[in-house]
Design a protein around this motif. Structure first.
Motif, PDB file in Angstrom:
ATOM      1  N   TYR A 100       0.835  -1.196   0.000  1.00 24.74           N
ATOM      2  CA  TYR A 100       0.000   0.000   0.000  1.00 24.74           C
ATOM      3  C   TYR A 100       0.875   1.253   0.000  1.00 24.74           C
ATOM      4  CZ  TYR A 100      -3.305   3.554   1.572  1.00 24.74           C
ATOM      5  OH  TYR A 100      -4.067   4.704   1.671  1.00 24.74           O
ATOM      6  N   TYR A 101       1.845   1.300   0.900  1.00 25.36           N
ATOM      7  CA  TYR A 101       2.685   2.508   0.991  1.00 25.36           C
ATOM      8  C   TYR A 101       3.699   2.593  -0.147  1.00 25.36           C
ATOM      9  CZ  TYR A 101       0.552   3.686   5.410  1.00 25.36           C
ATOM     10  OH  TYR A 101      -0.370   4.052   6.367  1.00 25.36           O
ATOM     11  N   LEU A 113       9.447   1.500   4.649  1.00 22.27           N
ATOM     12  CA  LEU A 113      10.615   0.971   5.336  1.00 22.27           C
ATOM     13  C   LEU A 113      10.245   0.452   6.733  1.00 22.27           C
ATOM     14  CD1 LEU A 113      13.686   0.539   5.258  1.00 22.27           C
ATOM     15  CD2 LEU A 113      13.950   2.848   6.192  1.00 22.27           C
ATOM     16  N   TYR A 114       9.366   1.202   7.397  1.00 16.90           N
ATOM     17  CA  TYR A 114       8.940   0.798   8.746  1.00 16.90           C
ATOM     18  C   TYR A 114       8.274  -0.580   8.719  1.00 16.90           C
ATOM     19  CZ  TYR A 114       5.999   0.497  12.891  1.00 16.90           C
ATOM     20  OH  TYR A 114       5.361   0.058  14.029  1.00 16.90           O
ATOM     21  N   ILE A 131       8.459  -2.828   6.378  1.00 14.96           N
ATOM     22  CA  ILE A 131       9.402  -3.874   5.970  1.00 14.96           C
ATOM     23  C   ILE A 131      10.165  -4.371   7.199  1.00 14.96           C
ATOM     24  CG2 ILE A 131      11.556  -4.318   4.718  1.00 14.96           C
ATOM     25  CD1 ILE A 131      10.510  -2.489   2.492  1.00 14.96           C
ATOM     26  N   ASP A 132      10.581  -3.434   8.026  1.00 14.72           N
ATOM     27  CA  ASP A 132      11.295  -3.787   9.250  1.00 14.72           C
ATOM     28  C   ASP A 132      10.406  -4.622  10.180  1.00 14.72           C
ATOM     29  OD1 ASP A 132      13.613  -3.498  11.048  1.00 14.72           O
ATOM     30  OD2 ASP A 132      12.202  -2.348  12.272  1.00 14.72           O
ATOM     31  N   ARG A 133       9.146  -4.218  10.302  1.00 17.69           N
ATOM     32  CA  ARG A 133       8.189  -4.986  11.137  1.00 17.69           C
ATOM     33  C   ARG A 133       7.963  -6.377  10.563  1.00 17.69           C
ATOM     34  NH1 ARG A 133       7.047  -4.778  15.826  1.00 17.69           N
ATOM     35  NH2 ARG A 133       4.787  -5.037  15.688  1.00 17.69           N
ATOM     36  N   PHE A 134       7.880  -6.433   9.242  1.00 17.24           N
ATOM     37  CA  PHE A 134       7.686  -7.717   8.580  1.00 17.24           C
ATOM     38  C   PHE A 134       8.867  -8.651   8.856  1.00 17.24           C
ATOM     39  CE2 PHE A 134       8.589 -10.538   5.037  1.00 17.24           C
ATOM     40  CZ  PHE A 134       7.403 -11.239   4.908  1.00 17.24           C
ATOM     41  N   LEU A 135      10.084  -8.134   8.688  1.00 14.49           N
ATOM     42  CA  LEU A 135      11.281  -8.970   8.858  1.00 14.49           C
ATOM     43  C   LEU A 135      11.408  -9.472  10.294  1.00 14.49           C
ATOM     44  CD1 LEU A 135      13.857  -6.911   6.725  1.00 14.49           C
ATOM     45  CD2 LEU A 135      12.806  -9.118   6.147  1.00 14.49           C
TER      46      LEU A 135
END
Length: 562
Positions: free
Chosen positions: A306-307, A317-318, A320-324
């Motif tokens: 979405y972003y 980026l935020y 992606i970091d949460r996902f990882l």
């Protein structure tokens, strides 16, 4: 104010003095389940204080268990270690299995499923060693929750369904309700929607009846998940929005699952902004608890995409970091659970099932041998009964043949005498017999009357008695009885029966129509009151049965006709 508060607390403690351990425990769970944590903690502290004062090791362990519910993870773990220490020398089936199950629940609650599984496996091991069916059940149920977590819902459903419908004093009402909720979730995930809907309705009725507001909200949440499966997105949104506030106050993890389903409903309605708003709220909640669940990958992937479309690099980026971060934790847990569950639980269960099948086959084999033995014994018994029956039949046939032969011989003698016009008179006396107290002329008169009685077949008259016969021949019963006993050498009853049976033997041979009569008519013709009296007299007199005699007559006459 401080003094008043302290006094109030002391009064509450004093009020608890009257309660037994079971009552205190019930009060604790009542407070805890309704989010009244300060009150539940006070109960737990008093429980432990009471147990320590009474030096009751089992109840001290239970006190540690109650206290750990209201503590954060590190402190709660220390209390569980205290349970292990206080119960290490206690003999019985409850510990240490229960300690490991309690510890497993604490790990599960704090999203450490690897440690939870290991604790459950140890609890299951000790429960099986001590043959504690209840603790085995609790271990199986908790491991089923882990199976459901990693997507093995069909396997988990088997366990939940088993304990839902086979309680056997293992689960109480609260646990029974938990089995129903867990089974509904599994059914929804494996698309057994009709079964899920039946259980949802059943749960809603139970929750309304018990006036349990949290359960009412929880079943509404499950009903919303059911509607989502049916693609009733608007209904799903309405239900989830309505119950979310009630659920988050009791169980934040369930509230997060509700947000996930709410986002899916908005996605079905093609409302991207609402999806993002819902998933963002979900991420905010997760940061407070750090409790993960597998569907989070789907949530963070959606937010990243979405972003990315919005060209918002910072939020992209935020997430992606949460996902990882989430993916790493999920991956570690999944990899461990997928490897260890089959090794530590499924395989031992299969081996145990194999042993059970082998034992069952042995039992069946033993049962089959036992059945064969019983059947053989039964067959031998039947053969013996058949042999005895055949032997009796042959005996009856032989007696019947002799009786028929005797009748035929008498008939031949009678026929020859009639042809030669010889009157064969039966002597009045075979030998000189004198009877005291009875004049000889009276004796001879009675004997002549008896001869007339026999020759004219007066014995066939129904209702003949010693008194009626004595009256008909103008004598008294004493004289008549004495003459019959002396000259006929039998009692009056036997004398009368012998005459009737001899007549029956002769007439049955000679009269085909008489043989065809019903038994009751034959008995009536012979002067008997009923068929039973006749057949009993016939058997006693001849030592064979009437049916065998008639059958032998018919057989002999049929052979003569041929």
């Amino acid at each position: 104010m401080f003094n008043n508060l302290a006094a109030a607390q002391n009064n509450n403690i004093d009020a608890l003095y009257e309660f037994k351990y079971s009552q205190l425990k019930n009060k604790f769970y009542d407070y805890y389940d309704h989010n009244q944590f300060p009150q539940s903690e006070q109960i737990a502290k008093y429980y432990l204080q009471k147990a320590k004062k009474e030096k009751n090791a089992l109840e001290i362990a239970e006190g540690y268990n109650l206290i750990h519910f209201n503590k954060d993870f590190p402190v709660a773990l220390k209390y569980i270690d205290s349970i292990a220490a206080i119960t290490k020398d206690i003999k019985g089936s409850l510990y240490p299995a229960r300690t490991y199950l309690i510890k497993g629940n604490l790990y599960y609650k704090n999203d450490n499923l690897k440690a939870a599984l290991d604790s459950y496996i140890l609890g299951l091991k000790y429960a099986k060693e001590r043959n504690d069916k209840r603790q085995v059940a609790y271990a199986d149920i908790n491991i089923a929750y882990i199976n459901s977590y990693i997507g093995k819902n069909a396997e988990a459903a088997k366990i939940f369904r088993h304990y839902l419908y086979n309680r056997k004093d293992i689960t109480d009402d609260y646990q029974h309700n938990q089995m129903r909720i867990a089974l509904i979730s599994c059914y929804l995930d494996i698309n057994k929607l009709d079964s899920a809907n039946i259980l949802i309705r059943e749960g809603q009725v139970s929750a309304i009846t018990s006036k349990n507001t949290y359960d009412i909200s929880l079943y509404s949440f499950l009903s919303a998940k059911y509607d989502l499966k049916l693609r009733k997105y608007k209904t799903t949104v309405t239900k989830l929005s309505k119950v979310y506030d009630d659920i988050i106050r009791i169980n934040p993890n369930n509230a997060n699952i509700a947000l996930y389903n709410l986002g899916k409903a908005y996605y079905g309605l093609k409302n991207k902004e609402k999806v993002v708003e819902t998933y963002t709220k979900l991420d905010s909640n997760l940061q407070k608890t750090d409790i993960t669940f597998p569907e989070l990958r789907e949530i963070y992937t959606y937010l990243i995409d979405y972003y990315k479309e919005k060209n918002d690099k910072e939020k992209q980026l935020y997430y992606i970091d949460r996902f990882l971060k989430t993916d790493k934790k999920l991956d570690e847990q999944f990899q461990y659970l997928l490897t260890e569950l089959p090794k530590k639980y499924d395989t031992p269960n299969l081996l145990q099932e194999k042993e059970n099948i082998i034992d069952e086959l042995k039992k069946r084999k033993l049962l089959s041998y036992l059945t064969i033995g019983i059947m053989t014994l039964l067959l031998l018994t039947l053969l013996l009964l058949y042999y005895k029956s055949r032997k009796l039949v042959r005996k009856n046939e032989k007696i019947a043949q002799n009786l028929i032969h005797s009748v035929e011989e008498r008939n031949k003698i009678q026929t020859k005498a009639e042809a030669k016009e010889i009157f064969i008179e039966k002597p009045l006396q075979q030998e000189e017999k004198t009877i005291k107290n009875i004049p000889e002329e009276v004796v001879q008169t009675i004997l002549k009357e008896l001869e007339y009685f026999e020759k004219h077949q007066r014995f066939l008259k129904k209702g003949i008695t010693l008194s009626s016969l004595a009256q008909s021949i103008n004598t008294n019963t004493a004289y008549l009885s004495e003459v019959i006993n002396s000259h006929k050498e039998k009692s009056f009853t036997t004398y009368l029966n012998d005459l009737r049976i001899d007549y029956a033997l002769k007439r049955l041979v000679e009269d085909k129509l008489f043989r065809a009569y019903k038994l009751a008519i034959i008995a009536d013709e012979l002067g008997y009151n009923n068929a039973q009296a006749f057949t009993a007299a016939f058997k006693k007199n001849t030592q064979t049965t009437l049916s065998a005699y008639i059958k032998e007559i018919q057989k002999q006459q049929s052979s003569k006709e041929i």
